[in-house]
Scaffold this motif. Sequence first.
Motif, mmCIF file in Angstrom:
data_model
loop_
_atom_site.group_PDB
_atom_site.id
_atom_site.type_symbol
_atom_site.label_atom_id
_atom_site.label_comp_id
_atom_site.label_asym_id
_atom_site.label_seq_id
_atom_site.Cartn_x
_atom_site.Cartn_y
_atom_site.Cartn_z
ATOM 1 N N THR A 2 0.838 -1.196 0.000
ATOM 2 C CA THR A 2 0.000 0.000 0.000
ATOM 3 C C THR A 2 0.878 1.254 0.000
ATOM 4 O OG1 THR A 2 -0.068 0.212 2.402
ATOM 5 C CG2 THR A 2 -1.720 -1.252 1.388
ATOM 6 N N PRO A 3 0.297 2.378 -0.411
ATOM 7 C CA PRO A 3 1.062 3.627 -0.338
ATOM 8 C C PRO A 3 1.538 3.948 1.086
ATOM 9 C CG PRO A 3 -0.828 3.909 -1.773
ATOM 10 C CD PRO A 3 -0.981 2.556 -1.126
ATOM 11 N N SER A 4 0.748 3.638 2.090
ATOM 12 C CA SER A 4 1.186 3.935 3.453
ATOM 13 C C SER A 4 2.337 3.022 3.871
ATOM 14 C CB SER A 4 0.024 3.836 4.448
ATOM 15 O OG SER A 4 -0.452 2.520 4.536
ATOM 16 N N GLN A 5 2.373 1.797 3.374
ATOM 17 C CA GLN A 5 3.511 0.917 3.656
ATOM 18 C C GLN A 5 4.773 1.455 2.989
ATOM 19 O OE1 GLN A 5 1.674 -2.785 2.314
ATOM 20 N NE2 GLN A 5 1.856 -3.598 4.396
ATOM 21 N N ILE A 6 4.642 1.916 1.774
ATOM 22 C CA ILE A 6 5.795 2.498 1.079
ATOM 23 C C ILE A 6 6.285 3.737 1.825
ATOM 24 C CG2 ILE A 6 6.577 3.607 -1.058
ATOM 25 C CD1 ILE A 6 4.660 1.659 -2.554
ATOM 26 N N ASP A 7 5.352 4.574 2.266
ATOM 27 C CA ASP A 7 5.727 5.757 3.059
ATOM 28 C C ASP A 7 6.506 5.346 4.307
ATOM 29 O OD1 ASP A 7 4.444 7.490 1.290
ATOM 30 O OD2 ASP A 7 2.630 7.675 2.535
ATOM 31 N N ALA A 8 6.026 4.311 4.998
ATOM 32 C CA ALA A 8 6.678 3.856 6.230
ATOM 33 C C ALA A 8 8.092 3.357 5.958
ATOM 34 C CB ALA A 8 5.847 2.758 6.898
ATOM 35 N N ILE A 9 8.270 2.660 4.851
ATOM 36 C CA ILE A 9 9.602 2.163 4.493
ATOM 37 C C ILE A 9 10.524 3.320 4.147
ATOM 38 C CG2 ILE A 9 10.894 0.851 2.758
ATOM 39 C CD1 ILE A 9 8.457 -1.084 2.718
ATOM 40 N N GLU A 10 10.037 4.245 3.334
ATOM 41 C CA GLU A 10 10.867 5.388 2.944
ATOM 42 C C GLU A 10 11.281 6.210 4.169
ATOM 43 O OE1 GLU A 10 9.063 6.118 -1.544
ATOM 44 O OE2 GLU A 10 8.195 7.205 0.147
ATOM 45 N N THR A 11 10.342 6.467 5.044
ATOM 46 C CA THR A 11 10.623 7.262 6.239
ATOM 47 C C THR A 11 11.617 6.551 7.152
ATOM 48 O OG1 THR A 11 8.454 8.302 6.131
ATOM 49 C CG2 THR A 11 9.585 8.358 8.259
ATOM 50 N N SER A 12 11.398 5.272 7.384
ATOM 51 C CA SER A 12 12.289 4.543 8.288
ATOM 52 C C SER A 12 13.672 4.360 7.678
ATOM 53 C CB SER A 12 11.679 3.195 8.685
ATOM 54 O OG SER A 12 11.466 2.372 7.564
ATOM 55 N N ALA A 57 21.881 -1.979 -2.191
ATOM 56 C CA ALA A 57 20.747 -2.697 -2.768
ATOM 57 C C ALA A 57 19.449 -2.316 -2.064
ATOM 58 C CB ALA A 57 20.978 -4.204 -2.689
ATOM 59 N N ILE A 58 19.500 -2.225 -0.742
ATOM 60 C CA ILE A 58 18.299 -1.817 0.000
ATOM 61 C C ILE A 58 17.917 -0.389 -0.377
ATOM 62 C CG2 ILE A 58 17.338 -1.346 2.288
ATOM 63 C CD1 ILE A 58 19.049 -3.724 3.308
ATOM 64 N N GLY A 59 18.906 0.479 -0.513
ATOM 65 C CA GLY A 59 18.636 1.851 -0.943
ATOM 66 C C GLY A 59 17.986 1.898 -2.316
ATOM 67 N N PHE A 60 18.465 1.067 -3.229
ATOM 68 C CA PHE A 60 17.869 0.990 -4.572
ATOM 69 C C PHE A 60 16.414 0.538 -4.473
ATOM 70 C CE2 PHE A 60 16.625 -1.578 -8.217
ATOM 71 C CZ PHE A 60 16.787 -0.675 -9.252
ATOM 72 N N VAL A 61 16.178 -0.475 -3.664
ATOM 73 C CA VAL A 61 14.811 -0.978 -3.498
ATOM 74 C C VAL A 61 13.905 0.126 -2.964
ATOM 75 C CG1 VAL A 61 13.379 -2.536 -2.103
ATOM 76 C CG2 VAL A 61 15.416 -3.415 -3.265
ATOM 77 N N VAL A 62 14.333 0.772 -1.902
ATOM 78 C CA VAL A 62 13.514 1.816 -1.287
ATOM 79 C C VAL A 62 13.247 2.940 -2.286
ATOM 80 C CG1 VAL A 62 13.440 3.577 0.528
ATOM 81 C CG2 VAL A 62 14.231 1.249 1.060
ATOM 82 N N ALA A 63 14.256 3.319 -3.044
ATOM 83 C CA ALA A 63 14.100 4.409 -4.014
ATOM 84 C C ALA A 63 13.158 4.047 -5.157
ATOM 85 C CB ALA A 63 15.464 4.809 -4.573
ATOM 86 N N ASN A 64 12.948 2.750 -5.365
ATOM 87 C CA ASN A 64 12.141 2.320 -6.512
ATOM 88 C C ASN A 64 10.863 1.583 -6.137
ATOM 89 O OD1 ASN A 64 13.645 2.987 -9.140
ATOM 90 N ND2 ASN A 64 15.243 2.283 -7.741
#
Length: 141
Positions: A2-12, A57-64
């Motif tokens: 979900t968009p809120s899950q993506i937000d939580a990952i990006e923020t953390s 790799a984790i940074g790439f994942v989060v960014a994409n």
Amino acid sequence: MTPSQIDAIETSFRLVAPIAEPAAAIFYQRLFALDPAIKPLFAQTDISEQGRKLMQAIGFVVANLRRPDALLPAVAALGARHRGYGVRPGHYDTVGQALLDTLAEGLGPHFTAEVRDAWAAAYGVLAHAMIEAAAETPRAA
């Protein structure tokens, strides 16, 4: 996801990025503690360099995360490469647990149930893509 899950990952992840080196060290310590049989897969590896690659790799994942068309092919290719390193489907559960444990330690009180669930959901999608790609990759002779 979900968009809120993506937000939580990006923020953390913004909180994890400044502690990338110790976080990577925690990750590999935890991984090898959870399953010592995985350690030989890294016998010829500079673990500090591997830690930098992991965090990149984790940074790439989060960014994409919002661009699955860019993310999933790259993750599939990573899964195919990992098969050649001796990674087996069962290893992915251990890696996922080591990741969550590392995030819990690194984020402390910021590792809420929402953040944990978001990272677990993302990891589940990515691990599935990597496992599928590895299954489709012929073994090296």
